[in-house]
Design a protein around this motif. Structure first.
Motif, PDB file in Angstrom:
ATOM      1  N   ALA A  61       0.795  -1.227   0.000  1.00 28.17           N
ATOM      2  CA  ALA A  61       0.000   0.000   0.000  1.00 28.17           C
ATOM      3  C   ALA A  61       0.822   1.269   0.000  1.00 28.17           C
ATOM      4  CB  ALA A  61      -0.941   0.001   1.217  1.00 28.17           C
ATOM      5  N   GLY A  62       2.122   1.172   0.296  1.00 31.45           N
ATOM      6  CA  GLY A  62       2.920   2.378   0.419  1.00 31.45           C
ATOM      7  C   GLY A  62       2.540   3.136   1.685  1.00 31.45           C
ATOM      8  N   PRO A  63       2.749   4.458   1.716  1.00 31.29           N
ATOM      9  CA  PRO A  63       2.390   5.247   2.905  1.00 31.29           C
ATOM     10  C   PRO A  63       0.911   5.141   3.277  1.00 31.29           C
ATOM     11  CG  PRO A  63       3.805   6.513   1.439  1.00 31.29           C
ATOM     12  CD  PRO A  63       3.437   5.264   0.693  1.00 31.29           C
ATOM     13  N   THR A 215       5.019  11.035   0.270  1.00 30.73           N
ATOM     14  CA  THR A 215       4.702  11.456  -1.094  1.00 30.73           C
ATOM     15  C   THR A 215       5.421  10.537  -2.096  1.00 30.73           C
ATOM     16  OG1 THR A 215       4.551  13.752  -0.346  1.00 30.73           O
ATOM     17  CG2 THR A 215       4.732  13.383  -2.704  1.00 30.73           C
ATOM     18  N   PRO A 216       4.674   9.932  -3.036  1.00 28.16           N
ATOM     19  CA  PRO A 216       3.211   9.931  -3.166  1.00 28.16           C
ATOM     20  C   PRO A 216       2.567   9.085  -2.068  1.00 28.16           C
ATOM     21  CG  PRO A 216       4.167   8.416  -4.737  1.00 28.16           C
ATOM     22  CD  PRO A 216       5.324   9.100  -4.065  1.00 28.16           C
ATOM     23  N   PHE A 217       1.365   9.481  -1.653  1.00 22.69           N
ATOM     24  CA  PHE A 217       0.742   8.842  -0.504  1.00 22.69           C
ATOM     25  C   PHE A 217       0.208   7.445  -0.833  1.00 22.69           C
ATOM     26  CE2 PHE A 217      -3.009   8.207   2.332  1.00 22.69           C
ATOM     27  CZ  PHE A 217      -2.306   8.126   3.529  1.00 22.69           C
ATOM     28  N   ALA A 218      -0.417   7.308  -1.989  1.00 25.09           N
ATOM     29  CA  ALA A 218      -1.008   6.008  -2.363  1.00 25.09           C
ATOM     30  C   ALA A 218      -0.475   5.581  -3.727  1.00 25.09           C
ATOM     31  CB  ALA A 218      -2.525   6.092  -2.374  1.00 25.09           C
ATOM     32  N   PRO A 219       0.793   5.204  -3.813  1.00 24.13           N
ATOM     33  CA  PRO A 219       1.404   4.870  -5.108  1.00 24.13           C
ATOM     34  C   PRO A 219       0.786   3.653  -5.783  1.00 24.13           C
ATOM     35  CG  PRO A 219       2.835   4.208  -3.299  1.00 24.13           C
ATOM     36  CD  PRO A 219       1.735   5.022  -2.693  1.00 24.13           C
ATOM     37  N   GLY A 221      -2.498   2.835  -5.347  1.00 26.93           N
ATOM     38  CA  GLY A 221      -3.925   3.078  -5.509  1.00 26.93           C
ATOM     39  C   GLY A 221      -4.810   2.393  -4.485  1.00 26.93           C
ATOM     40  N   ILE A 222      -6.109   2.443  -4.770  1.00 25.01           N
ATOM     41  CA  ILE A 222      -7.108   1.853  -3.874  1.00 25.01           C
ATOM     42  C   ILE A 222      -6.903   0.353  -3.733  1.00 25.01           C
ATOM     43  CG2 ILE A 222      -9.571   1.425  -3.543  1.00 25.01           C
ATOM     44  CD1 ILE A 222      -8.793   4.287  -3.071  1.00 25.01           C
ATOM     45  N   THR A 226      -6.697  -1.658  -0.120  1.00 22.77           N
ATOM     46  CA  THR A 226      -7.611  -2.733   0.288  1.00 22.77           C
ATOM     47  C   THR A 226      -6.880  -4.060   0.454  1.00 22.77           C
ATOM     48  OG1 THR A 226      -8.186  -3.085  -2.060  1.00 22.77           O
ATOM     49  CG2 THR A 226      -9.627  -1.651  -0.766  1.00 22.77           C
ATOM     50  N   ALA A 227      -5.871  -4.304  -0.401  1.00 21.13           N
ATOM     51  CA  ALA A 227      -5.106  -5.548  -0.263  1.00 21.13           C
ATOM     52  C   ALA A 227      -4.366  -5.563   1.072  1.00 21.13           C
ATOM     53  CB  ALA A 227      -4.116  -5.680  -1.416  1.00 21.13           C
TER      54      ALA A 227
END
Length: 473
Positions: A61-63, A215-219, A221-222, A226-227
């Protein structure tokens, strides 16, 4: 009475509550306060998960893993609110087993109780298996020496016997046999230590905080959020531990619902703080999914340029496992106590020592079984199957709230699930969604375990059920 009616005959809630605390030859003692109950759930929930799961979830998920923890908490909250309502309405030791017996009938209750055996006994054995690894990490860093592999691994993992796993189970057994109050006190101390260690991690990590790491906060994505949420959800399992102490709580109707909700809030705040501190101190791309056990220790070592902070974090993991073993073993014995009182398993599990006011034989049998599993059997794959049993139990509790509101609207409820019926319905949906994401091998293990349980019910449970034989107290 027809067979179907017997199989799905419910046990009256008044009768369940009236039997609370009573066992064969003695009674359980009400000694647990609201805070002790809360810390019992925190102790069962706040285990090695946060020490390991963060390193596995960040690469997904990244950050935005921070949002993953929040999303997982919301998912757990639906079931926690349902647990809170039933715990305040039916304040007994059986947890979701007893709630199912009062709402959905004996057969469903049996399956639920059987799944809880998988959740509690096997999961705590798996946790105990890993205790030696964490202990060795701490010993190597602190003293430069380690225990031999022959006594921290079972025979199927290149060792002889996992004595460290047996040792931590033996310690938990000793505490549980001393009495509920003593066990709760030990757990309280352990919880304070591991919370202090995690707060120490946050303080140290924040000294190296870099806002640019978000940054980027959600590299990813959704889908990544969720994963990761699906993965970290299992670090929330355990909030229901307070519901297994319903017959030893001082004021169960008031305290059980509060303890369940409070524990979930406490754990969520700690998880989010740790996630924010970890990402702020180390770029998410530096997290190694193949070295998850050392993630938190590595971060504080990098933040300070020293090794002693990592040792403190490793010590926290050792304490965390000890706390989980105590609370989960306690929960297992109390669920078996309730099942035995209903006649579904042998009477020895409901025998209460009149002096210690605990089910001594029950505790010894459970702990011996867990010690043998932990000492000799590698439980990796089977331990993963505990998650599906847990989700099944959660779904049953949500359905139980819906049923009991309809069949017994007159019952006194010290807590009512808000936004009814949306909350329990969403609880069921989220449980089913998470179950659908599990591997097929996990489903096979679950179905096989359930099949064995049904055979056991046919051979013993059905014929000895006190509700069906009319031998109810």
């Amino acid at each position: 009475m027809a067979l179907a009616e017997r199989l799905f005959r419910t046990k009256p809630t008044d009768q369940i509550v009236a039997e609370a605390g009573h066992g064969e030859g003695g009674e359980l003692r009400r000694t647990m306060s609201l805070w002790q109950l809360t810390l019992f759930s925190v102790g069962a929930t706040l285990g090695t998960g946060i020490f390991v799961i963060l390193g596995q979830a960040v690469p997904k998920a990244g950050p935005a893993v921070v949002l993953s923890f929040v999303l997982a908490a919301i998912t757990a909250l639906f079931s926690a609110l349902s647990y809170a309502e039933l715990a305040g309405t039916i304040p007994v030791s059986g947890s979701s087993y007893s709630y199912a017996y009062a709402t959905l009938g004996e057969l469903v209750a049996w399956v639920c109780g059987w799944c809880l055996m998988l959740e509690y006994a096997v999961s705590v054995a798996a946790v105990a298996v890993g205790w030696g690894e964490y202990l060795n990490t701490f010993l190597e860093g602190a003293f430069g020496w380690a225990l031999p592999a022959s006594i921290i691994h079972g025979p199927m993992q290149g060792g002889v016997i996992n004595l460290t796993a047996i040792a931590i189970v033996a310690l938990a057994t000793w505490l549980l046999l001393r009495g509920t109050s003593e066990s709760a006190t030990a757990n309280t101390i352990f919880v304070y230590i591991k919370v202090a260690v995690l707060l120490f991690f946050c303080v140290v990590a924040f000294t190296a905080f870099n806002a640019g790491n978000f940054t980027p906060f959600a590299p990813l994505g959704i889908a990544g959020i969720t994963a990761a949420a699906s993965q970290v959800f299992f670090s929330y399992i355990g909030f229901d531990a307070a519901s297994t102490a319903g017959e030893e709580a001082k004021n169960p109707r008031r305290d059980l619902p509060l303890a369940i909700i409070l524990s979930l809030v406490i754990v969520t705040v700690i998880y989010v703080l740790v996630a924010v501190a970890a990402i702020g101190a180390m770029p998410w791309t530096d997290f190694d999914p193949d070295n998850t056990e050392a993630s938190l220790a590595l971060i504080v070592d990098l933040a300070t340029g020293a090794t002693w902070p990592g040792l403190i974090v490793s010590f926290g993991a050792v304490i965390a496992i000890a706390s989980v073993v105590i609370t989960v073993l306690y929960g297992q014995t109390r669920i078996l106590f309730a099942m035995s009182r209903d006649g579904l398993i042998p009477k020895i599990f409901e025998k209460v020592n009149p002096r210690r006011q605990v089910p001594v034989a029950n505790t010894l049998i459970v702990c011996l079984f867990v010690a043998v599993l932990a000492g000799f059997v590698p439980l990796g794959q089977l331990a993963e199957a505990t998650s599906i049993g847990t989700l099944f139990a959660f779904a049953i509790v949500n359905v139980g709230v819906l049923v009991l509101r309809r069949t017994r609207p007159d019952l006194p409820r010290s807590f009512r699930t808000p936004l009814f019926p949306a909350t329990p319905v969403l609880g069921v949906i989220f449980c089913l969604l998470l179950m659908s994401q599990l591997a097929w091998a996990t489903w096979v293990a679950f179905l096989l375990w359930t099949g064995v349980g049904l055979v056991a019910y046919i051979i013993y449970g059905y014929g000895h059920s006190r509700l069906n034989t009319g031998s109810v107290r």
